[in-house]
Enzyme design. Structure first.
Site, PDB file in Angstrom:
ATOM      1  N   LYS A  62      56.562  76.498  24.045  1.00 29.27           N
ATOM      2  CA  LYS A  62      55.348  76.392  24.095  1.00 29.27           C
ATOM      3  C   LYS A  62      54.935  76.608  25.602  1.00 29.27           C
ATOM      4  O   LYS A  62      55.066  75.432  26.471  1.00 29.27           O
ATOM      5  CB  LYS A  62      54.974  74.804  23.698  1.00 29.27           C
ATOM      6  CG  LYS A  62      53.744  74.714  22.864  1.00 29.27           C
ATOM      7  CD  LYS A  62      52.580  75.100  23.967  1.00 29.27           C
ATOM      8  CE  LYS A  62      51.926  74.011  24.772  1.00 29.27           C
ATOM      9  NZ  LYS A  62      51.073  74.321  25.925  1.00 29.27           N
TER      10      LYS A  62
ATOM     11  N   GLU B 205      60.985  66.419  33.169  1.00 26.55           N
ATOM     12  CA  GLU B 205      61.059  66.888  34.452  1.00 26.55           C
ATOM     13  C   GLU B 205      59.567  66.544  34.803  1.00 26.55           C
ATOM     14  O   GLU B 205      58.706  67.437  34.392  1.00 26.55           O
ATOM     15  CB  GLU B 205      61.357  68.223  34.573  1.00 26.55           C
ATOM     16  CG  GLU B 205      62.692  68.430  34.004  1.00 26.55           C
ATOM     17  CD  GLU B 205      64.050  67.830  35.088  1.00 26.55           C
ATOM     18  OE1 GLU B 205      63.442  67.422  36.294  1.00 26.55           O
ATOM     19  OE2 GLU B 205      65.000  67.798  34.809  1.00 26.55           O
TER      20      GLU B 205
ATOM     21  N   GLU C 157      50.790  61.903  43.287  1.00 24.38           N
ATOM     22  CA  GLU C 157      50.938  63.433  43.600  1.00 24.38           C
ATOM     23  C   GLU C 157      49.673  64.228  43.564  1.00 24.38           C
ATOM     24  O   GLU C 157      48.680  63.941  42.684  1.00 24.38           O
ATOM     25  CB  GLU C 157      51.644  63.856  42.117  1.00 24.38           C
ATOM     26  CG  GLU C 157      51.886  65.359  42.385  1.00 24.38           C
ATOM     27  CD  GLU C 157      52.723  65.892  41.136  1.00 24.38           C
ATOM     28  OE1 GLU C 157      52.300  65.496  40.174  1.00 24.38           O
ATOM     29  OE2 GLU C 157      53.839  66.673  41.252  1.00 24.38           O
TER      30      GLU C 157
HETATM   31  P1  NAD Z   1      50.680  69.175  32.178  1.00 26.47           P
HETATM   32  O1  NAD Z   1      51.563  67.917  31.923  1.00 26.47           O
HETATM   33  O2  NAD Z   1      49.297  69.430  32.057  1.00 26.47           O
HETATM   34  O3  NAD Z   1      51.271  70.259  31.026  1.00 26.47           O
HETATM   35  C1  NAD Z   1      52.413  70.799  30.972  1.00 26.47           C
HETATM   36  C2  NAD Z   1      52.667  71.114  29.474  1.00 26.47           C
HETATM   37  O4  NAD Z   1      52.623  70.236  28.606  1.00 26.47           O
HETATM   38  C3  NAD Z   1      51.943  72.468  29.084  1.00 26.47           C
HETATM   39  O5  NAD Z   1      52.395  73.308  28.406  1.00 26.47           O
HETATM   40  C4  NAD Z   1      50.721  71.655  28.141  1.00 26.47           C
HETATM   41  O6  NAD Z   1      50.303  72.523  27.248  1.00 26.47           O
HETATM   42  C5  NAD Z   1      51.861  70.809  27.418  1.00 26.47           C
HETATM   43  N1  NAD Z   1      51.289  69.619  26.911  1.00 26.47           N
HETATM   44  C6  NAD Z   1      50.117  68.681  27.342  1.00 26.47           C
HETATM   45  N2  NAD Z   1      49.784  67.939  26.452  1.00 26.47           N
HETATM   46  C7  NAD Z   1      50.639  67.666  25.671  1.00 26.47           C
HETATM   47  C8  NAD Z   1      51.045  66.910  24.572  1.00 26.47           C
HETATM   48  N3  NAD Z   1      50.248  65.817  24.354  1.00 26.47           N
HETATM   49  N4  NAD Z   1      52.019  67.100  23.919  1.00 26.47           N
HETATM   50  C9  NAD Z   1      52.929  68.293  24.163  1.00 26.47           C
HETATM   51  N5  NAD Z   1      52.671  69.084  25.039  1.00 26.47           N
HETATM   52  C10 NAD Z   1      51.697  68.689  25.744  1.00 26.47           C
HETATM   53  O7  NAD Z   1      51.362  69.848  33.390  1.00 26.47           O
HETATM   54  P2  NAD Z   1      50.938  70.984  34.456  1.00 26.47           P
HETATM   55  O8  NAD Z   1      49.409  70.835  34.994  1.00 26.47           O
HETATM   56  O9  NAD Z   1      51.103  72.393  33.402  1.00 26.47           O
HETATM   57  O10 NAD Z   1      52.017  71.041  35.555  1.00 26.47           O
HETATM   58  C11 NAD Z   1      51.795  70.378  36.702  1.00 26.47           C
HETATM   59  C12 NAD Z   1      52.829  69.077  36.533  1.00 26.47           C
HETATM   60  O11 NAD Z   1      54.087  69.496  36.365  1.00 26.47           O
HETATM   61  C13 NAD Z   1      52.537  68.389  38.038  1.00 26.47           C
HETATM   62  O12 NAD Z   1      52.775  67.092  37.826  1.00 26.47           O
HETATM   63  C14 NAD Z   1      53.998  68.816  38.537  1.00 26.47           C
HETATM   64  O13 NAD Z   1      54.642  67.840  39.298  1.00 26.47           O
HETATM   65  C15 NAD Z   1      55.083  69.003  37.278  1.00 26.47           C
HETATM   66  N6  NAD Z   1      56.109  69.768  37.523  1.00 26.47           N
HETATM   67  C16 NAD Z   1      57.330  69.118  37.380  1.00 26.47           C
HETATM   68  C17 NAD Z   1      58.437  69.813  37.627  1.00 26.47           C
HETATM   69  C18 NAD Z   1      59.719  69.190  37.582  1.00 26.47           C
HETATM   70  O14 NAD Z   1      60.884  69.936  37.623  1.00 26.47           O
HETATM   71  N7  NAD Z   1      59.780  67.897  37.892  1.00 26.47           N
HETATM   72  C19 NAD Z   1      58.421  71.226  37.854  1.00 26.47           C
HETATM   73  C20 NAD Z   1      57.124  71.556  38.029  1.00 26.47           C
HETATM   74  C21 NAD Z   1      55.930  70.906  37.563  1.00 26.47           C
END
Ligand code: NAD
Length: 502
Positions: free
Chosen positions: A171, A244, A377
């Site tokens: 996804k 993550e 963050e």
């Molecule tokens: P996000 O949490 O908004 O979305 C991430 C993914 O989760 C997307 O594909 C989204 O569609 C999906 N998603 C959202 N709600 C969901 C649900 N209820 N059930 C299942 N899937 C769902 O994050 P983002 O804005 O895409 O990315 C930024 C964040 O990611 C930042 O907080 C960043 O620190 C984190 N990040 C962490 C790492 C790591 O390795 N620790 C790496 C990159 C980014």
């Protein structure tokens, strides 16, 4: 419209609905993709479950060969793929070339270790027995990916998941599905239905994948808020999770290093991909004795960064991902300024870039540990700098956080580096070389920054579970109900017989 990929075929959503994918540098619509829901999740999981029956039996050697072939295909199309990542994600093209190459390297890395499916052989209890541990795939695993490194963070899940023998439903983020869909036909080399891609929103198709009774593991990268929602949705099913999540990484600069070199490293950590890196340096603690020099150099680097169209050759930074994210960053800065912080550079939208979600790299001083930009963050190009009296204060403030993803220090003094390393919670600790990763080393977060690890052998083990096998090659009757005697241990004294009353 670009369709999504289920069971080795291009397909629309059951609802027939689509949603637009924007270019954050121009605010123009690039394309539309299917808006999947639970019905599409069911189809994708069914296709993966069917494919798993065959795929789990494919030898490690063959899997390895397919993974190397896939890496070669990525490299053969790296410019086109990098261009697509740039168009939908806004990261500079040159960095996306690197992302695609890194992605291929991750497939090569897990290809190399895919053959090692063996677990271990244990010392037997008796000579005619064999005890061994084998590592088995989970079955259908769900990979949920964010937008900031859409292919790299996918490869950290997909490559070990396939190497371990799982079938996968991907996804991608709703912001960046097009680059993932570009890989679909190349992924078909693993077999029909082994890898499926559903496009849509987290609440509409992500959650049905998480709660689906036939998905066994969810590998997720994203924000802490979403990580918690996924954990809640997964809890009733006791589903295995690898999370993550976000970071708020500290960055310490000691006074025994070349300040200019440290400032360059710090600026890289703060402004790479506009600070939209989970391990961006988000809090800078600099020894008082070099503070003024460091700030001056850091500001001059920040001012010199060239913003513009990420496809252009002479730029360092592209836009932020979306308007709401830019507005959120602005609110954090306003909040800090209202509490006494001072902006030394940036802090505004660049006047000459009217279109796109651009924002100037920003340096703030007079900040305090209690401000929201120090506690949570930011995920943007904001660098707050704090003077510290020495290593103890630097480490104390650096570790004063709910997060624990990464941490950095610049020093030549081994005892300072090791003191900081021992006393700061961080899944990755960088000494004099920020944000560099080694595919053979585990990556992940402590505290609220996540659970589980990606990359390295730990990243492969995340996608397989051990089965302990005990075998006796002699079929003989054993006095199971007297295990003490059978194992050569004296049996406890027999309980006294009950006297019969005459
Ligand atoms: P996000 O949490 O908004 O979305 C991430 C993914 O989760 C997307 O594909 C989204 O569609 C999906 N998603 C959202 N709600 C969901 C649900 N209820 N059930 C299942 N899937 C769902 O994050 P983002 O804005 O895409 O990315 C930024 C964040 O990611 C930042 O907080 C960043 O620190 C984190 N990040 C962490 C790492 C790591 O390795 N620790 C790496 C990159 C980014």
């Amino acid at each position: 419209m670009t369709r999504m990929w289920i069971g080795g075929r291009w397909t629309t959503a059951a609802s027939r609905q689509t949603f637009p994918v924007d270019n954050p540098a121009t605010e123009q619509i690039l394309d539309r993709v299917p808006r999947a829901d639970g019905r599409d999740a069911d189809r994708a999981v069914a296709a993966a479950a069917e494919a798993f029956r065959t795929w789990r039996g494919v030898s490690g050697l063959e899997r390895a060969s397919l993974m190397h072939q896939f890496a070669a295909r990525l490299r053969a199309r790296h410019t086109a793929i990098a261009r697509q990542v740039t168009l939908e994600g806004g990261k500079p093209y040159i960095e996306n070339l690197d992302e695609v190459e890194w992605c291929a390297a991750v497939f090569d890395y897990y290809g190399e270790i895919a053959r090692d499916q063996a677990g271990k052989v244990l010392a037997p209890v008796f000579p005619h027995q064999v005890n061994f541990v084998r590592k088995e795939p989970y079955g259908v695993v769900v990979c949920i990916v964010p937008w900031n490194y859409p292919l790299l963070l996918l490869s950290w899940k997909l490559a070990p998941a396939l190497a371990a023998g799982n079938a996968v439903v991907i996804k991608p983020s709703e912001e960046t599905p097009l680059s993932t869909l570009m890989l679909a036909e190349d992924l078909a080399i693993f077999g029909r239905g082994v890898v499926n891609i559903v496009t849509g929103f987290g609440s509409e198709v992500g959650e049905p994948l998480v709660t689906h009774k036939e998905t066994s593991l969810v590998a997720f990268t994203g924000s802490i808020a979403t990580g918690k929602r996924i954990a809640e949705a997964a809890a009733p099913h006791l589903k295995k999770l690898n999370l993550e999540l976000g970071g708020n990484d500290p960055f310490i600069v000691c006074d025994d290093v070349d300040v200019d070199v440290a400032a360059k490293g710090a600026a890289w950590a703060a402004f790479l991909n506009m600070g939209q890196v989970c391990t961006s340096g988000e809090r800078f603690y600099v020894f008082e004795s070099v503070y003024e020099r460091f700030v001056k150099k850091f500001v001059s680097i920040a001012r010199g960064l060239r913003l513009g169209n990420p496809l252009g050759p002479d730029i360092d930074c592209g836009p932020l991902i979306r308007e709401s994210h830019r507005a959120q960053i602005e609110r954090k800065i306003e909040d800090a300024v209202a509490q006494g912080a001072k902006i030394l550079c940036g802090g505004r939208r660049p006047p000459r870039l009217k279109k796109g979600f651009f924002f100037e790299p920003t340096v703030l001083v007079n900040v305090s540990q209690s401000m929201s930009l120090m506690r949570s963050e930011t995920f943007g190009p904001i660098a707050p700098i704090v003077p510290v009296s020495g290593i103890e204060e630097a480490v104390r403030l650096a570790d004063d956080s709910e997060y624990g993803l990464g941490a950095n220090i610049y020093t030549n003094r081994l005892e300072w580096a090791m003191y900081a390393m021992e006393n700061i919670h961080a899944g990755t600790f960088w000494i004099n070389d920020p944000l560099t990763d080694n595919d053979a080393g585990p990556f992940g977060g402590m505290r609220m920054s996540g659970m589980g690890r990606e990359l390295g052998i730990e990243g492969l083990d995340a996608f397989r579970e051990p089965k302990h096998v005990h075998m006796d090659w002699r079929v003989e009757a054993k006095p199971y109900w007297y295990p003490y005697r059978w194992k050569g241990v004296p049996a406890p004294p027999a309980p006294p017989r009950k006297r019969r009353t005459p």
